[in-house]
Motif scaffolding. Structure first.
Motif, mmCIF file in Angstrom:
data_model
loop_
_atom_site.group_PDB
_atom_site.id
_atom_site.type_symbol
_atom_site.label_atom_id
_atom_site.label_comp_id
_atom_site.label_asym_id
_atom_site.label_seq_id
_atom_site.Cartn_x
_atom_site.Cartn_y
_atom_site.Cartn_z
ATOM 1 N N HIS A 89 0.895 -1.168 0.000
ATOM 2 C CA HIS A 89 0.000 0.000 0.000
ATOM 3 C C HIS A 89 0.926 1.208 0.000
ATOM 4 O O HIS A 89 2.059 1.125 0.483
ATOM 5 N N THR A 90 0.438 2.339 -0.486
ATOM 6 C CA THR A 90 1.296 3.518 -0.452
ATOM 7 C C THR A 90 1.501 3.962 1.006
ATOM 8 O O THR A 90 0.674 3.675 1.884
ATOM 9 N N LYS A 91 2.594 4.684 1.194
ATOM 10 C CA LYS A 91 2.919 5.236 2.516
ATOM 11 C C LYS A 91 1.740 6.073 3.029
ATOM 12 O O LYS A 91 1.341 5.973 4.189
ATOM 13 N N GLN A 92 1.186 6.826 2.102
ATOM 14 C CA GLN A 92 0.046 7.696 2.440
ATOM 15 C C GLN A 92 -1.167 6.885 2.928
ATOM 16 O O GLN A 92 -1.811 7.252 3.913
ATOM 17 N N ASP A 93 -1.435 5.779 2.258
ATOM 18 C CA ASP A 93 -2.586 4.947 2.657
ATOM 19 C C ASP A 93 -2.337 4.204 3.966
ATOM 20 O O ASP A 93 -3.285 3.852 4.674
ATOM 21 N N MET A 110 10.714 3.172 -0.711
ATOM 22 C CA MET A 110 10.948 2.840 -2.108
ATOM 23 C C MET A 110 10.002 3.705 -2.934
ATOM 24 O O MET A 110 8.871 3.966 -2.510
ATOM 25 N N GLU A 111 10.468 4.145 -4.110
ATOM 26 C CA GLU A 111 9.636 5.032 -4.923
ATOM 27 C C GLU A 111 9.481 4.482 -6.320
ATOM 28 O O GLU A 111 10.423 3.909 -6.878
ATOM 29 N N HIS A 112 8.301 4.648 -6.873
ATOM 30 C CA HIS A 112 8.050 4.171 -8.229
ATOM 31 C C HIS A 112 6.895 4.956 -8.818
ATOM 32 O O HIS A 112 5.790 4.950 -8.265
ATOM 33 N N ASP A 113 7.157 5.640 -9.915
ATOM 34 C CA ASP A 113 6.093 6.289 -10.673
ATOM 35 C C ASP A 113 5.182 7.148 -9.776
ATOM 36 O O ASP A 113 3.956 7.062 -9.847
ATOM 37 N N GLY A 114 5.805 7.906 -8.903
ATOM 38 C CA GLY A 114 5.030 8.794 -8.031
ATOM 39 C C GLY A 114 4.504 8.130 -6.770
ATOM 40 O O GLY A 114 3.920 8.784 -5.914
ATOM 41 N N LEU A 115 4.695 6.800 -6.643
ATOM 42 C CA LEU A 115 4.247 6.104 -5.435
ATOM 43 C C LEU A 115 5.403 6.007 -4.445
ATOM 44 O O LEU A 115 6.551 5.861 -4.847
ATOM 45 N N ILE A 127 6.480 3.667 -1.116
ATOM 46 C CA ILE A 127 6.116 2.448 -0.376
ATOM 47 C C ILE A 127 7.188 2.170 0.669
ATOM 48 O O ILE A 127 8.388 2.218 0.369
ATOM 49 N N VAL A 128 6.754 1.890 1.883
ATOM 50 C CA VAL A 128 7.683 1.546 2.965
ATOM 51 C C VAL A 128 7.747 0.017 3.061
ATOM 52 O O VAL A 128 6.724 -0.623 3.308
ATOM 53 N N PRO A 129 8.931 -0.564 2.840
ATOM 54 C CA PRO A 129 9.009 -2.033 2.874
ATOM 55 C C PRO A 129 9.092 -2.579 4.295
ATOM 56 O O PRO A 129 9.432 -1.852 5.231
#
Ligand code: DOR
Ligand code: ZN
Length: 365
Positions: A268-272, A339-344, A346-348
């Protein structure tokens, strides 16, 4: 990170070297690859380490037809870099209205490997799930008849039942009766989190197996409250007390072939995640094998990792074992904070932790 953390040790004979672990290529028997931009990020992390993965169908809308499943499988394959050898094993999402003919057709065609039972509202994107297992009794009859495995999110959803008890109650009120009425049905109890589930699987017949995630082997419920609220340790089923985690670790390293690897990696995104109502899910795919290796080593059972990661799953599903090899080297590495990808973003799982092992595939990357 020090220089040492990126130093690759010179290759030596794996058999006599405790710093090199060579394994038959593993599979992930439970993963969420998502769709769209998140898919192009997540799919390759899984495909780097695993030859095959059982892909969860909880998209919006969920995968309930053969056509939707074929289209999703094509999107997964298209999301991978050229030359990446990976086979997504697809699943159908059970609803109250699901058509058993469609399931059988997809299974016979080799499109569906299994069906996934989400009790309605048990977790992310499960609102279209099954409201009462008795409503799909005819479907279960068909699965048993054709030999199609049933994968289960094993939690009841009643708010009257404490969230930490929902898995244990599910065993008694739902899974027990299902196994009694369908003694030949192949069932995988996914991402188990309790000692009760370990015992339940141990005491059941050969038609019941369980997957165990990397994160449930490493965190207990205290991880969600360590010095403040920690949304990145929140997943479903939620991590339980320490003694449950210890039971899971013992089961994973036991050599019992009915416990095998399933990451339930669920980005899920960091924001979510960092929200007033944060999403459940832990993204463990990038360093999954390293994380399992660390746990197995802590349990003094590195020699049991290959069975758990690469042999027991395919045997249960009746699929061939993979031919290739992967290597883990004792080279420490830090997990990225983000981690970043295409504007997303994500915290692993295990962000900023130091891991003892580093994964290498056949191509040396
Ligand atoms: O933590 C979880 N995340 N558990 C699930 O059952 C679903 C998954 C997701 O899809 O995010
Ligand atoms: Zn899952």
């Amino acid at each position: 990170m020090t220089d040492q953390s990126t130093t690759v040790l010179p290759p030596r004979a794996a058999a006599e070297d405790s710093d090199v672990l060579s394994l038959r290529r593993p599979d992930d028997w439970h993963v969420h690859l998502r769709d769209g931009a998140m898919l192009t990020f997540a799919a390759d992390w899984t495909a780097r380490q695993f030859a095959r993965a059982i892909v969860m169908p909880n998209l919006v809308p969920p995968i309930t037809t053969v056509a939707a499943c074929e289209a999703y499988r094509d999107r997964i394959l298209a999301a991978l870099p050229a030359g990446r050898a990976f086979t997504p094993l697809m699943t159908a999402y059970l609803t109250d209205q699901i058509d058993p003919d469609e399931l059988e057709r997809g299974f016979r065609k080799g499109v569906f490997t299994a069906c996934k039972l989400y009790p309605a509202n048990a977790t992310t994107n499960s609102s279209a799930g099954v409201t009462d297992v008795r409503k799909i009794w005819k479907v279960l009859e068909r699965l048993e008849a054709v030999g199609m495995p049933l994968l289960v999110h094993g939690e009841v959803v009643s708010h009257d039942i404490d969230i930490f008890d929902r898995e244990a109650v599910f065993l008694e009120t739902v899974l027990g009766p299902v196994l009694r009425d369908f003694p030949a049905l192949k069932v995988v109890l996914e991402h188990i989190t309790t000692e009760d589930s370990v015992r339940f699987v141990e005491d059941a017949g050969d038609n019941l197996a369980a997957t165990i995630t990397a994160h449930h082997l490493r965190i207990d419920r205290n991880a969600m409250f360590a010095g403040g609220l920690r949304p990145h340790a929140y997943c479903l089923p939620v991590a339980k007390r320490r003694h449950h985690r210890q039971a899971l670790r013992k089961a994973a390293v036991s050599g019992n072939p009915r416990f095998f690897l399933g990451t339930d990696s669920a980005p899920h995104t960091k924001q979510d995640k960092e929200s007033a109502c944060g999403c459940a899910g832990i993204f463990s795919a990038p360093k999954a094998l390293e994380s399992y290796a660390q746990t197995f080593e802590e349990e003094g059972a590195l020699d049991r990792l290959e069975g758990f990661a690469s042999e027991f799953g395919p045997r249960f599903y009746g699929l061939p074992l993979n031919e290739g090899k992967v290597t883990l080297r004792r080279v420490s590495q830090a997990v990225p904070a983000i981690m970043e990808h295409d504007g997303l973003q994500i915290v692993p799982f295990q962000a900023e932790e130091e891991l003892a092992w580093t994964f290498q595939d056949e191509t040396g990357t």
